[in-house]
Design a protein around this motif. Structure first.
Motif, mmCIF file in Angstrom:
data_model
loop_
_atom_site.group_PDB
_atom_site.id
_atom_site.type_symbol
_atom_site.label_atom_id
_atom_site.label_comp_id
_atom_site.label_asym_id
_atom_site.label_seq_id
_atom_site.Cartn_x
_atom_site.Cartn_y
_atom_site.Cartn_z
ATOM 1 N N ALA A 37 0.814 -1.222 0.000
ATOM 2 C CA ALA A 37 0.000 0.000 0.000
ATOM 3 C C ALA A 37 0.845 1.269 0.000
ATOM 4 O O ALA A 37 0.436 2.292 -0.551
ATOM 5 C CB ALA A 37 -0.950 -0.002 1.190
ATOM 6 N N LEU A 97 -1.366 3.406 -2.450
ATOM 7 C CA LEU A 97 -2.136 4.583 -2.052
ATOM 8 C C LEU A 97 -1.257 5.794 -1.764
ATOM 9 O O LEU A 97 -1.772 6.902 -1.601
ATOM 10 C CB LEU A 97 -2.967 4.270 -0.801
ATOM 11 C CG LEU A 97 -3.956 3.105 -0.921
ATOM 12 C CD1 LEU A 97 -4.702 2.915 0.392
ATOM 13 C CD2 LEU A 97 -4.932 3.330 -2.067
ATOM 14 N N GLU A 126 -7.413 2.637 5.151
ATOM 15 C CA GLU A 126 -7.987 2.472 3.822
ATOM 16 C C GLU A 126 -8.014 1.009 3.380
ATOM 17 O O GLU A 126 -8.839 0.618 2.566
ATOM 18 C CB GLU A 126 -7.219 3.312 2.801
ATOM 19 C CG GLU A 126 -7.376 4.809 2.986
ATOM 20 C CD GLU A 126 -8.812 5.257 2.792
ATOM 21 O OE1 GLU A 126 -9.372 4.998 1.705
ATOM 22 O OE2 GLU A 126 -9.387 5.851 3.733
ATOM 23 N N VAL A 127 -7.070 0.209 3.887
ATOM 24 C CA VAL A 127 -6.996 -1.215 3.483
ATOM 25 C C VAL A 127 -7.299 -2.117 4.682
ATOM 26 O O VAL A 127 -6.849 -3.258 4.740
ATOM 27 C CB VAL A 127 -5.618 -1.545 2.870
ATOM 28 C CG1 VAL A 127 -5.436 -0.827 1.548
ATOM 29 C CG2 VAL A 127 -4.474 -1.203 3.831
ATOM 30 N N ARG A 133 -8.898 4.795 -1.006
ATOM 31 C CA ARG A 133 -8.942 3.467 -1.656
ATOM 32 C C ARG A 133 -9.640 3.541 -3.016
ATOM 33 O O ARG A 133 -9.294 2.812 -3.944
ATOM 34 C CB ARG A 133 -9.677 2.497 -0.722
ATOM 35 C CG ARG A 133 -9.887 1.080 -1.247
ATOM 36 C CD ARG A 133 -8.633 0.244 -1.079
ATOM 37 N NE ARG A 133 -8.901 -1.169 -1.303
ATOM 38 C CZ ARG A 133 -9.269 -2.035 -0.359
ATOM 39 N NH1 ARG A 133 -9.434 -1.621 0.889
ATOM 40 N NH2 ARG A 133 -9.468 -3.299 -0.655
ATOM 41 N N THR A 134 -10.597 4.441 -3.139
ATOM 42 C CA THR A 134 -11.366 4.545 -4.380
ATOM 43 C C THR A 134 -10.594 5.223 -5.506
ATOM 44 O O THR A 134 -11.009 5.157 -6.660
ATOM 45 C CB THR A 134 -12.664 5.326 -4.129
ATOM 46 O OG1 THR A 134 -12.335 6.588 -3.532
ATOM 47 C CG2 THR A 134 -13.593 4.543 -3.212
ATOM 48 N N PRO A 176 -6.796 5.018 -6.145
ATOM 49 C CA PRO A 176 -5.406 4.652 -5.864
ATOM 50 C C PRO A 176 -4.429 5.242 -6.873
ATOM 51 O O PRO A 176 -4.805 5.600 -7.993
ATOM 52 C CB PRO A 176 -5.436 3.126 -5.963
ATOM 53 C CG PRO A 176 -6.533 2.837 -6.932
ATOM 54 C CD PRO A 176 -7.585 3.880 -6.660
#
Length: 566
Positions: free
Chosen positions: A262, A299, A325-326, A360-361, A363
């Protein structure tokens, strides 16, 4: 609870008298009844990224004493990535072994690990895992961003970029030299998402730092506050008997792999995590990095894969904001060194700058984790970092141009008669753990000058060595087995077709197996050490796919007390 240090200090017999008398030196009478906390300090003037850790150690010591412990500073082997020759990686295992032995040999109940530069945090964690005393990490933190002619400089990454511009003739040597004094603005390690930043953040994801500390810039006074709090925690770790073996497990390494992907972290983290896991006896393989991490979105928009730098990352929310976010990809059972689940620290985390840390939406890269390749060129595996590569080169076929050593590479790469074009695959061997020795960061080979002049800025490169975490490009590295261990790389010849297909996880030399096997392996340029550490290292080092540790150091041996000699 009986303290481990009581084996030295408790009792009225002669040996206890000797231990107390020589250590008393003004300490209060009850000092030997308190937890004895070592501060394993990798500060050194020759490791400039860690030079400030002596100041950090004072804050740690204050916290230890305030919590009822006795702080004891313990200088440990310090490896400066920029200075040590031939490569700092040659001594990572030695540094780990020396720290382990000093912790085991001394009257120590717990330890605070102070590291920053690339190999220092890995070596300290390897030592702590082996001796299995209560341990916690304080990362030294990144430097602040320097600028040159109004442009931010990413240390490491911009060295490679600017030096290539000089070679291409688009930047003068005078301007390149002028930028030198702007590159390093403050104390601290590299400000890119290089190995130092990566390992600090991965240490937090493993659960070995107080959550929220990693990534705090070295000059930031909040680092000293965190160091003080960590000193207090170290005493608690001893009284609670909270050891690495109670924190570090399969779940911890799972979360470390998710975090590594990430943040778009360094490929060097793979070899270090494998080595730490090996010390603990935790089952971890290359395939776990691909299975867990390769589909994780990147991210963090930081150099070398992005635009920003570590002080931007810290103000944007840091690692906890990324992990939130993950969160669904994390193992919720993993604990932090505080004894609480790591995920319990994510509820209040926020992204404060969505340009630096992407939601997250949105990246930076949809699937940017490290990919593990196998094939006829790398039967035991190789790595590539897709986020740092040119997308068009992730599936490529080209003619090999082979170099037998880094010296051979330097001697020929800028030869105008070198038979190379933009579609060629540069192959460098003799750079693995045994072959160099030490597995240097040479895999991100500079491109031929004549191709730079044509505007070429990336090519497929294949090597059994490592790549700096600050570097970028379409580089297949950590090829295992290495050439010096009899891997197929030793039999590749200039002109052989090399095919790369990252989507299929393949790296192959398109030569008939019988023909390849019949060739005499190349041995030109391989190391042949005669004595000392290099001899021991070459005789016992494992391959990159298992962490490049020494075979006799794998497995935790515990914190047993040494026999007395008085």
């Amino acid at each position: 609870m009986t303290l481990r240090s009581a084996h030295w200090y408790a009792g009225d017999y002669r040996n206890a008298y000797i231990h107390r008398a020589w250590m008393r030196r003004g300490s209060p009478g009850d000092a030997f009844d308190r937890p004895q906390i070592a501060i394993a300090n990798s500060a050194s003037d020759l490791t400039p990224c860690n030079a400030h850790l002596t100041e950090v150690a004072r804050s740690v010591a204050n916290g230890i004493y305030e919590a009822g412990g006795i702080p004891l500073e313990l200088p440990v082997v310090s490896l400066g990535e920029t200075n040590v020759r031939p490569t700092a990686m040659l001594w990572r295992n030695m540094a780990a072994m020396a720290t382990e032995e000093m912790l085991r040999a001394n009257p120590i109940d717990g330890v605070v690990l102070l590291g920053g530069c690339d190999k220092t945090i890995p070596s300290l964690l390897m030592a702590a895992a082996s001796v299995d005393l209560p341990a916690v990490v304080v990362p030294g933190g990144p430097m602040l961003t320097g600028t040159f002619r109004g442009v931010p400089l990413g240390c490491g990454t911009d060295v490679w970029r600017l030096s290539e511009e000089v070679r291409a003739g688009t930047l003068s040597q005078a301007d390149f030299t002028r930028s030198e004094s702007s590159m390093i603005r403050s104390r601290g390690h590299c400000n890119t998402m290089g190995t130092a930043s990566t390992m600090a953040l991965v240490a937090e994801a493993l659960g070995t730092t107080v959550p929220g500390i990693a990534g705090t810039p070295a000059p930031d006074s909040r680092l000293l506050e965190a160091a003080h709090g960590t000193g207090r925690l170290a005493v608690e770790l001893v009284t609670a008997d909270r050891r690495p073996s109670t924190i570090l497990n399969t779940a911890s390494f799972h979360n470390a792999i998710v975090a590594l992907a990430a943040i778009g972290g360094s490929t060097n983290a793979v070899v270090h995590l494998l080595a730490i896991a090996g010390r603990l006896g935790v089952e971890l393989t290359l395939d776990d990095f691909d299975r867990i991490g390769s589909r994780v979105p990147v991210l963090v928009d930081l150099l070398p894969a992005g635009r920003f730098l570590m002080d931007d990352f810290h103000r944007a929310g840091g690692l906890l904001a990324v992990l939130r976010e993950v969160r669904d990809l994390l193992d919720p059972s993993a604990l932090a060194v505080t004894g609480k689940p790591l995920v319990s620290y994510l509820d209040d985390a926020s992204i404060w700058d969505a340009e630096v840390i992407r939601p997250r939406t949105e990246p930076l890269v949809a699937e940017g984790g490290i990919a593990v390749l196998r094939g006829s060129l790398a039967p035991s595996g190789a790595l590539i970092k897709p986020a740092a590569a040119t997308p068009e080169l992730l599936r490529h076929r080209g003619r090999a141009v082979v170099f037998d050593s880094i010296e051979d590479f330097h001697a020929r790469i800028d030869d105008p008669t070198l038979d190379v074009d933009a579609s060629s695959v540069l192959v460098l061997r003799g750079c693995g753990p045994r072959g160099y020795p030490g597995m240097p960061e040479v895999s991100n080979m500079p491109l031929p000058r004549k191709l730079l002049a044509q505007g070429v800025r990336d090519m497929v490169r294949v090597c059994d060595g490592r790549m700096s975490g600050t570097a970028y490009g379409t580089v297949v590295l950590h090829v295992a087995p290495e050439a010096a261990a009899g891997g197929p790389l030793a039999r590749v010849r200039t002109g052989d077709p090399i095919s790369l297909d990252v989507g299929a996880r393949r790296i192959d030399v398109e030569v008939a197996p019988d023909e390849l096997a019949a060739r005499t392996p190349n041995t030109d340029g391989f190391a042949d050490p005669r004595r000392g550490w290099e001899r021991l290292y070459v005789d016992h080092v494992l391959q990159a796919d298992t962490g490049a540790d020494l075979d006799f150091l794998v497995g935790s041996s515990g914190s047993e007390v040494r026999r007395e000699s008085h």
